[in-house]
Design a protein around this motif. Structure first.
Motif, mmCIF file in Angstrom:
data_model
loop_
_atom_site.group_PDB
_atom_site.id
_atom_site.type_symbol
_atom_site.label_atom_id
_atom_site.label_comp_id
_atom_site.label_asym_id
_atom_site.label_seq_id
_atom_site.Cartn_x
_atom_site.Cartn_y
_atom_site.Cartn_z
ATOM 1 N N GLU A 12 0.800 -1.220 0.000
ATOM 2 C CA GLU A 12 0.000 0.000 0.000
ATOM 3 C C GLU A 12 0.834 1.272 0.000
ATOM 4 N N TRP A 13 2.133 1.175 0.362
ATOM 5 C CA TRP A 13 2.976 2.368 0.326
ATOM 6 C C TRP A 13 3.478 2.677 -1.089
ATOM 7 N N ASP A 44 -1.397 2.591 -5.120
ATOM 8 C CA ASP A 44 -2.758 2.962 -4.732
ATOM 9 C C ASP A 44 -3.706 2.000 -5.453
ATOM 10 N N ASN A 56 -6.706 1.735 -5.389
ATOM 11 C CA ASN A 56 -7.953 2.339 -5.860
ATOM 12 C C ASN A 56 -7.848 2.793 -7.309
ATOM 13 N N THR A 57 -6.651 3.191 -7.736
ATOM 14 C CA THR A 57 -6.534 3.875 -9.032
ATOM 15 C C THR A 57 -5.453 3.319 -9.955
ATOM 16 N N GLU A 58 -4.454 2.626 -9.459
ATOM 17 C CA GLU A 58 -3.258 2.355 -10.255
ATOM 18 C C GLU A 58 -3.204 0.977 -10.888
ATOM 19 N N ARG A 104 0.026 5.873 0.738
ATOM 20 C CA ARG A 104 -0.393 6.481 -0.516
ATOM 21 C C ARG A 104 -1.832 6.986 -0.426
ATOM 22 N N SER A 105 -2.632 6.341 0.411
ATOM 23 C CA SER A 105 -4.029 6.743 0.563
ATOM 24 C C SER A 105 -4.463 6.502 2.000
ATOM 25 N N LYS A 147 -8.427 2.470 2.632
ATOM 26 C CA LYS A 147 -7.922 1.222 2.061
ATOM 27 C C LYS A 147 -8.424 1.007 0.640
ATOM 28 N N ARG A 190 -12.277 5.364 -4.537
ATOM 29 C CA ARG A 190 -11.901 5.880 -5.860
ATOM 30 C C ARG A 190 -11.708 7.384 -5.743
ATOM 31 N N PHE A 212 -11.453 11.451 -2.135
ATOM 32 C CA PHE A 212 -11.651 10.003 -2.250
ATOM 33 C C PHE A 212 -13.119 9.703 -1.963
ATOM 34 N N LEU A 216 -0.536 12.927 -3.971
ATOM 35 C CA LEU A 216 -0.214 11.771 -4.806
ATOM 36 C C LEU A 216 1.209 11.814 -5.341
#
Length: 416
Positions: A177-178, A181, A183-185, A250-251, A254, A257, A282, A371
């Motif tokens: 998670e570091w 992301d 959610n998006t990547e 990064r977010s 967890k 979007r 988000f 970001l």
């Protein structure tokens, strides 16, 4: 008077005469009910079928008396609690845990069981005139298995297609998670491979254990992680010995979007004017936990105009983070927090058209894009632990290869 005396003497004489019964009648009276012929004891399964078994699970705010009150009286429940107490206190019942009580044909307690946890079961049974208790303990059969998948829509979907459950996707995302992301990547065609301990009970999968190593391929970039006991305890490192854990997440959510990005010119959805939006929105359901992006101290926690309910944290090297439009706040001013701590929940307080988190980063008083921020680098494995790390790394990376299941306890090499 003389006549009365004669009658009394005659009655006494009759009482003193011997009573003679025929010998045959005495014998018949003694043998008139012959001893019955007892049937053989039934097999155990027949005995079990004669019992009345009551099964259930512990409901919220339920005591043992409430759970068993329809089956046992207070005295039997009291003896049950006393018998079990040296091994387990039945006042500490957990919601959702199973229990069984068996009653004989007279309604007396024959047996009782309670699932303390996945591995331990309390059993109480009748032994003569009393009760006896024991705790039955099972052991996991732990195996290290390699699992792989290709992403078409999401990490959850890829894990499900590989025949695994959502928990594995959550555990895998927590490792990377570091750097990613989720959610998006992630893109279609990306892939993952993971070596994870799978724990079985009586041949059936029960839960996941530790992820020993993992690989995530994103386009031309490959990320790898191995587990090792570092200065902060068990952590995940790159094969080169650099911790994956960064100073900043990064977010702070967890899974969600991005509904609005960092920009100096955005049409405000409520005010209908063009103005800077110096954060990232988000979108997530109301109540979604919001996490501290890094270790720090709470500078502010309360209401702040258009932000609604907001939390502001101070971190190292002049960095701050801000979390706006919260539905609730779980910290107070001056409180120290650790990266990943829950500080609040997603909401739509203040100037908001829908539930989302307004996440902002400030460096030395200036808003910067969350970001693209470059946090301070983490410390690598110390030289004194390098040899142990390399042995562990080589062992765990080898588990990623699809060579079938390996029994974890029998696997050679150092383990952490």
């Amino acid at each position: 008077m003389a006549v009365r005396r004669l009658r009394l003497l005659a009655a006494l004489a009759l009482l003193l005469l011997p009573i003679r019964l025929p010998l045959k009648m005495e014998y018949q009276a003694a043998s008139i009910l012959p001893l019955p012929i007892l049937p053989p004891l039934p097999p155990a399964r027949t005995v079990e079928r004669s019992l009345r078994v009551v099964s259930g699970t512990i409901a919220r705010n339920t005591t043992l008396e409430r759970a068993l009150g329809a089956s046992l009286d207070a005295t039997n429940i009291h003896y049950l609690v006393l018998t079990a107490r040296p091994l387990y206190d039945l006042a500490r019942l957990s919601v959702g845990h199973p229990f069984d009580v068996s009653l004989d044909t007279d309604g007396l307690l024959a047996a009782f069981s309670y699932g303390i946890d996945e591995l331990r079961t309390l059993r109480v049974k009748r032994n003569g005139d009393g009760l006896e208790a024991q705790v039955e303990t099972r052991r996991y059969d732990t195996r290290a298995e390699a699992i792989a998948g290709r992403i078409s829509s999401s990490l959850f979907g890829a894990v499900e297609e590989a025949g695994e459950s959502d928990q594995l996707a959550l555990d895998l995302a927590a490792i990377f998670e570091w750097d990613v992301d989720f959610n998006t990547e992630l893109q279609p065609g990306d892939s993952f491979r993971v070596a994870v301990e799978k724990m079985y009970l009586e041949g059936r999968f029960a839960r996941y254990g530790r992820i020993l190593s993992a690989q995530l391929v994103r386009g031309s970039r490959t990320l790898r992680a191995v587990r090792f006991d570092g200065p902060r305890g068990p952590e995940y490192y790159t094969p080169g010995g650099v911790p994956l854990r960064k100073t900043f997440l990064r977010s702070p959510l967890k899974f969600s979007r991005i509904s609005s990005r960092f920009t100096h010119a955005r049409l405000h959805p409520i005010l209908n004017v063009v103005r800077p939006h110096l954060g990232v929105d988000f979108a997530a359901p109301i109540g979604t936990p919001v996490r501290a992006a890094a270790d720090g101290v709470v500078l502010a926690a309360g209401w702040s105009g258009g932000y609604g309910r907001v939390v502001r944290l101070r971190h190292i090297r002049g960095l701050e983070t801000l979390y706006g439009h919260l539905s609730r706040i779980d910290v107070r001013r001056g409180q120290r927090v650790v990266q990943g701590d829950r500080i609040g929940a997603v909401g739509m307080t203040g100037l908001a058209t829908g539930p989302h988190l307004d996440y902002r980063t400030i460096r030395n008083g200036t808003f910067v894009n969350p970001l693209t921020i470059q946090p301070p680098p983490p410390q690598p494995v110390p030289a004194s632990a390098r040899t142990a790390f390399e042995a562990e790394r080589d062992h765990e990376l080898a588990l990623l290869e699809p060579a079938g299941a390996i029994v974890a306890d029998d696997t050679p090499g150092p383990r952490r």
